[in-house]
Write a protein that holds these residues in place. Structure first.
Motif, PDB file in Angstrom:
ATOM      1  N   ALA A 116       0.839  -1.210   0.000  1.00  0.00           N
ATOM      2  CA  ALA A 116       0.000   0.000   0.000  1.00  0.00           C
ATOM      3  C   ALA A 116       0.870   1.254   0.000  1.00  0.00           C
ATOM      4  CB  ALA A 116      -0.949  -0.003   1.189  1.00  0.00           C
ATOM      5  N   VAL A 117       1.903   1.272   0.832  1.00  0.00           N
ATOM      6  CA  VAL A 117       2.789   2.439   0.897  1.00  0.00           C
ATOM      7  C   VAL A 117       3.515   2.632  -0.438  1.00  0.00           C
ATOM      8  CG1 VAL A 117       4.896   3.348   1.970  1.00  0.00           C
ATOM      9  CG2 VAL A 117       3.059   2.420   3.395  1.00  0.00           C
ATOM     10  N   LEU A 156      -6.904  -1.422 -13.989  1.00  0.00           N
ATOM     11  CA  LEU A 156      -6.110  -2.640 -13.809  1.00  0.00           C
ATOM     12  C   LEU A 156      -5.426  -2.717 -12.440  1.00  0.00           C
ATOM     13  CD1 LEU A 156      -5.299  -5.256 -15.128  1.00  0.00           C
ATOM     14  CD2 LEU A 156      -3.359  -4.087 -16.152  1.00  0.00           C
ATOM     15  N   LEU A 157      -4.716  -1.664 -12.022  1.00  0.00           N
ATOM     16  CA  LEU A 157      -4.054  -1.677 -10.712  1.00  0.00           C
ATOM     17  C   LEU A 157      -5.078  -1.814  -9.578  1.00  0.00           C
ATOM     18  CD1 LEU A 157      -1.548  -1.501  -8.907  1.00  0.00           C
ATOM     19  CD2 LEU A 157      -1.707   0.993  -9.094  1.00  0.00           C
ATOM     20  N   PRO A 158      -6.183  -1.059  -9.590  1.00  0.00           N
ATOM     21  CA  PRO A 158      -7.184  -1.271  -8.540  1.00  0.00           C
ATOM     22  C   PRO A 158      -7.740  -2.695  -8.527  1.00  0.00           C
ATOM     23  CG  PRO A 158      -7.579   0.824  -9.607  1.00  0.00           C
ATOM     24  CD  PRO A 158      -6.501   0.122 -10.396  1.00  0.00           C
ATOM     25  N   LEU A 204      -7.916  -2.836   0.056  1.00  0.00           N
ATOM     26  CA  LEU A 204      -9.198  -2.727  -0.645  1.00  0.00           C
ATOM     27  C   LEU A 204      -9.617  -1.260  -0.763  1.00  0.00           C
ATOM     28  CD1 LEU A 204     -11.499  -4.340  -1.935  1.00  0.00           C
ATOM     29  CD2 LEU A 204     -12.565  -4.468   0.324  1.00  0.00           C
ATOM     30  N   SER A 205      -9.417  -0.504   0.297  1.00  0.00           N
ATOM     31  CA  SER A 205      -9.731   0.931   0.264  1.00  0.00           C
ATOM     32  C   SER A 205      -8.859   1.658  -0.749  1.00  0.00           C
ATOM     33  CB  SER A 205      -9.534   1.556   1.647  1.00  0.00           C
ATOM     34  OG  SER A 205     -10.481   1.056   2.537  1.00  0.00           O
ATOM     35  N   LEU A 206      -7.593   1.314  -0.791  1.00  0.00           N
ATOM     36  CA  LEU A 206      -6.685   1.939  -1.751  1.00  0.00           C
ATOM     37  C   LEU A 206      -7.122   1.626  -3.174  1.00  0.00           C
ATOM     38  CD1 LEU A 206      -4.141   3.577  -2.313  1.00  0.00           C
ATOM     39  CD2 LEU A 206      -2.816   1.472  -2.033  1.00  0.00           C
ATOM     40  N   ALA A 207      -7.522   0.383  -3.415  1.00  0.00           N
ATOM     41  CA  ALA A 207      -8.002   0.000  -4.745  1.00  0.00           C
ATOM     42  C   ALA A 207      -9.219   0.836  -5.127  1.00  0.00           C
ATOM     43  CB  ALA A 207      -8.355  -1.489  -4.762  1.00  0.00           C
ATOM     44  N   VAL A 236     -11.933   5.187  -8.112  1.00  0.00           N
ATOM     45  CA  VAL A 236     -12.843   6.334  -8.110  1.00  0.00           C
ATOM     46  C   VAL A 236     -12.136   7.589  -8.615  1.00  0.00           C
ATOM     47  CG1 VAL A 236     -14.217   7.864  -6.629  1.00  0.00           C
ATOM     48  CG2 VAL A 236     -14.359   5.390  -6.336  1.00  0.00           C
ATOM     49  N   ARG A 237     -10.891   7.804  -8.192  1.00  0.00           N
ATOM     50  CA  ARG A 237     -10.144   8.973  -8.665  1.00  0.00           C
ATOM     51  C   ARG A 237      -9.974   8.930 -10.175  1.00  0.00           C
ATOM     52  NH1 ARG A 237      -5.940  10.861 -11.427  1.00  0.00           N
ATOM     53  NH2 ARG A 237      -5.519   8.703 -11.801  1.00  0.00           N
TER      54      ARG A 237
END
Length: 160
Positions: free
Chosen positions: A10-11, A35-37, A131-134, A139-140
């Motif tokens: 994540a970092v 793809l990354l998410p 999961l939140s980061l994905a 969304v961004r």
């Protein structure tokens, strides 16, 4: 995956993404921004204890609440991105100071959700962070892509 490896991934993703977002770069609207998410979400959803089995309802509410606020933070982040066309008509994007504040806000909100979970004695898997980061990245990127389409519509006189 271990909690430490999830946090390190994540970092690393955050450093990579924020670093790229703060530099002006040509926006490729054909890019597979999902793809990354998708990869991050797949890794996160493999965790068998994503929801604390001892507090299933409370843990599910915490995860749902954190993901809902993540959607809001992703939208906010997407709106902090500056979009413009160069002389050749190519679309460019760059993060601003507000982008940095959006990231800081997202981290503080994530920490607050962990704090609430800890206060309620609910175990929170590090996979929720991934999961939140994905979701945040998805969304961004969706927000920026939507804004780019709106810019194109205005350019071609299609705006209502």
């Amino acid at each position: 995956m271990t909690a430490l490896s999830n946090v390190l991934i994540a970092v690393a993703v955050i450093v990579l993404v924020v670093g790229r977002q703060l530099r002006a770069r040509r926006l490729d609207t054909e890019r597979r921004f999902w793809l990354l998410p998708l990869v991050l979400a797949a890794v996160a959803l493999r965790d068998p204890v994503l929801i604390d089995p001892a507090h299933q309802v409370t843990a599910a509410v915490l995860v749902a609440g954190s993901l809902l606020t993540t959607v809001g933070m992703g939208c906010a982040w997407g709106w902090t991105m500056r979009l413009w066309r160069d002389a050749d008509g190519a679309l460019w994007t760059q993060g601003s100071t507000a982008t940095v504040f959006a990231w800081v806000g997202a981290i503080l909100v994530r920490a607050a959700w962990y704090g609430v979970g800890s206060a309620l004695h609910v175990h929170q898997s590090s996979s929720v962070l991934m999961l939140s980061l994905a979701l945040l990245l998805l969304v961004r990127s969706t927000t920026v892509a939507w804004r780019a389409r709106q810019l194109d519509d205005k350019r071609h006189g299609l705006a209502a």
